[in-house]
Design an enzyme around this catalytic site. Structure first.
Site, PDB file in Angstrom:
ATOM      1  N   ASP A  52      93.901  47.590  79.184  1.00 12.93           N
ATOM      2  CA  ASP A  52      93.953  48.473  80.415  1.00 12.93           C
ATOM      3  C   ASP A  52      93.034  48.240  81.693  1.00 12.93           C
ATOM      4  OD1 ASP A  52      94.391  51.880  80.817  1.00 12.93           O
ATOM      5  OD2 ASP A  52      92.207  51.471  81.249  1.00 12.93           O
ATOM      6  N   TYR A  57      88.430  49.657  89.551  1.00 15.67           N
ATOM      7  CA  TYR A  57      87.512  48.732  88.912  1.00 15.67           C
ATOM      8  C   TYR A  57      87.155  47.315  89.335  1.00 15.67           C
ATOM      9  CZ  TYR A  57      89.199  51.824  85.164  1.00 15.67           C
ATOM     10  OH  TYR A  57      89.358  52.885  84.328  1.00 15.67           O
ATOM     11  N   GLN A 192      95.306  59.852  79.698  1.00 21.02           N
ATOM     12  CA  GLN A 192      94.080  59.171  79.438  1.00 21.02           C
ATOM     13  C   GLN A 192      93.130  60.066  79.650  1.00 21.02           C
ATOM     14  OE1 GLN A 192      91.564  55.033  80.725  1.00 21.02           O
ATOM     15  NE2 GLN A 192      93.842  55.066  80.477  1.00 21.02           N
ATOM     16  N   TYR A 220      89.390  57.342  76.053  1.00 15.31           N
ATOM     17  CA  TYR A 220      88.233  56.308  76.840  1.00 15.31           C
ATOM     18  C   TYR A 220      86.820  56.825  76.764  1.00 15.31           C
ATOM     19  CZ  TYR A 220      87.672  59.179  81.266  1.00 15.31           C
ATOM     20  OH  TYR A 220      87.594  60.214  82.315  1.00 15.31           O
ATOM     21  N   LYS A 231      72.081  50.615  70.770  1.00 15.04           N
ATOM     22  CA  LYS A 231      71.347  49.431  71.290  1.00 15.04           C
ATOM     23  C   LYS A 231      70.259  49.906  72.463  1.00 15.04           C
ATOM     24  CE  LYS A 231      75.000  47.758  74.303  1.00 15.04           C
ATOM     25  NZ  LYS A 231      75.871  46.584  74.624  1.00 15.04           N
ATOM     26  N   GLY A 294      85.806  48.840  75.951  1.00 15.18           N
ATOM     27  CA  GLY A 294      85.394  47.755  76.863  1.00 15.18           C
ATOM     28  C   GLY A 294      84.363  46.606  76.368  1.00 15.18           C
TER      29      GLY A 294
END
Length: 331
Positions: A52, A57, A192, A220, A231, A294
């Site tokens: 996707d 982007y 989405q 998403y 993290k 991602g």
């Protein structure tokens, strides 16, 4: 990998889909081309067949990266999902909806939501060229545009389907009512939308409407752009220009940290990461068709793909959901 049929289409997509927002670099403090290409190939090598992306982007960079990376692979075994309707050339100031001014490679660009028929046709040609393909499996409107009638946008998408340039048409960030309006002009494949353990608002109206009308839901930001990996609570810092410095501020970070600590023993017992546990939980939620994840490097890509193998028992699922409710994280 699990594969799922999207709405009423013939598309069978990988339940975990590669999301390419971060590798575009825009808003993410840049991108390393070699690492990004390795992430794409590692995803494919580990069972992810669906990629996707969107023109926004990296202002075309993400699409170009994907096109270049997969150009020698069997296209019939890869599903390309992209979008349209976020423009930055400044020519639509009197037509589209202004979003924000975006810094990119030392310049500032005004970003507009614009989904006119002419713009849809224009953008799909540009995406086909960048992706080095002659068809797009799923073309999605990136954001609603109040200046263009939904009917006009959907008619343009239907025309592209008839021409064979796209196989299916979807939307992004649509409300339940907007989905129903679009359905009057086209058989909508998907919507989405943002969905995660921390952001579950679509469960009330969007998901029921999608199920009733056989529209797929593409989730998403299931990891909330890395926040639910844990993290960032373990000393990992962000570059100053990374948008997540502001994005994470919408959450009660102490509550998020406590929640992750409460479910971490489940992940450790299974010898998986928190990210993998969270991704798998998301794929198992009612009404969710596929989940975008991602990855900016090979290691992240492999981890995401293998999340589908995580087995969560009914007792563990109940515990996770109880912790979510107890901490009032649902929004």
């Amino acid at each position: 990998m699990e594969f799922r049929k999207l709405g009423k289409t013939d598309l069978n997509l990988s339940a975990i889909t590669y999301g390419s927002f971060a590798i575009g670099g825009t808003m993410w403090a840049g991108s390393v081309k070699k690492d990004a290409q390795e992430a794409i190939l590692a995803s494919i090598d580990n069972g992810i067949t669906t990629l996707d992306t969107a023109p926004f982007y990296g202002f075309g960079f993400s699409e170009e990266l994907i096109g270049e990376t997969i150009k020698d692979l069997d296209r019939s075994k890869i599903q390309l999902l992209t979008k349209f309707g976020m423009v930055w050339d400044g020519s639509n100031k009197e037509k589209g909806d202004f979003m924000w001014n975006q810094e990119h490679e030392g310049k500032t660009y005004p970003i507009y939501k614009y989904a006119s028929k002419a713009n849809v046709i224009k953008e799909v040609e540009e995406s086909l060229q960048r992706l080095k393909t002659d068809y797009i499996d799923l073309l999605q409107l990136h954001w609603p545009d109040s200046t263009t009638p939904i009917e006009e946008t959907m008619e343009a998408l239907q025309r592209l389907i008839e021409q064979g340039k796209i196989l299916a048409a979807g939307v992004s960030n649509y409300t339940a009512q907007q989905m129903l309006e679009a359905q009057k002009s086209i058989s909508l494949a998907s919507n989405q939308v943002p969905y995660s353990m921390l952001k579950r608002g679509i469960e009330s109206k969007v998901i029921p409407t999608a199920i009733e009308n056989e529209i797929g839901i593409i989730a998403y930001s299931p990891l909330e752009r890395g926040l639910l990996s844990g993290k960032f609570f373990n000393g990992e810092s962000l570059k100053s220009e990374d948008h997540r410095n502001g994005y994470f501020g919408q959450f009660n970070l102490e509550k998020v940290k406590s929640f992750l600590e409460s479910i971490e023993p489940i992940a450790k017992d299974k010898q998986v990461s928190l990210s993998q546990l969270v991704l798998r939980w998301t794929t198992l939620q009612f009404g969710i068709s596929i989940v975008l994840a991602g990855a900016r490097n090979k290691e992240q890509a492999v981890s995401n793909a293998k999340a589908i193998e995580v087995i969560i028992s009914s007792d563990e699922m109940q515990f996770i959901n109880t912790e979510l409710a107890k901490l009032s994280l649902n929004q």
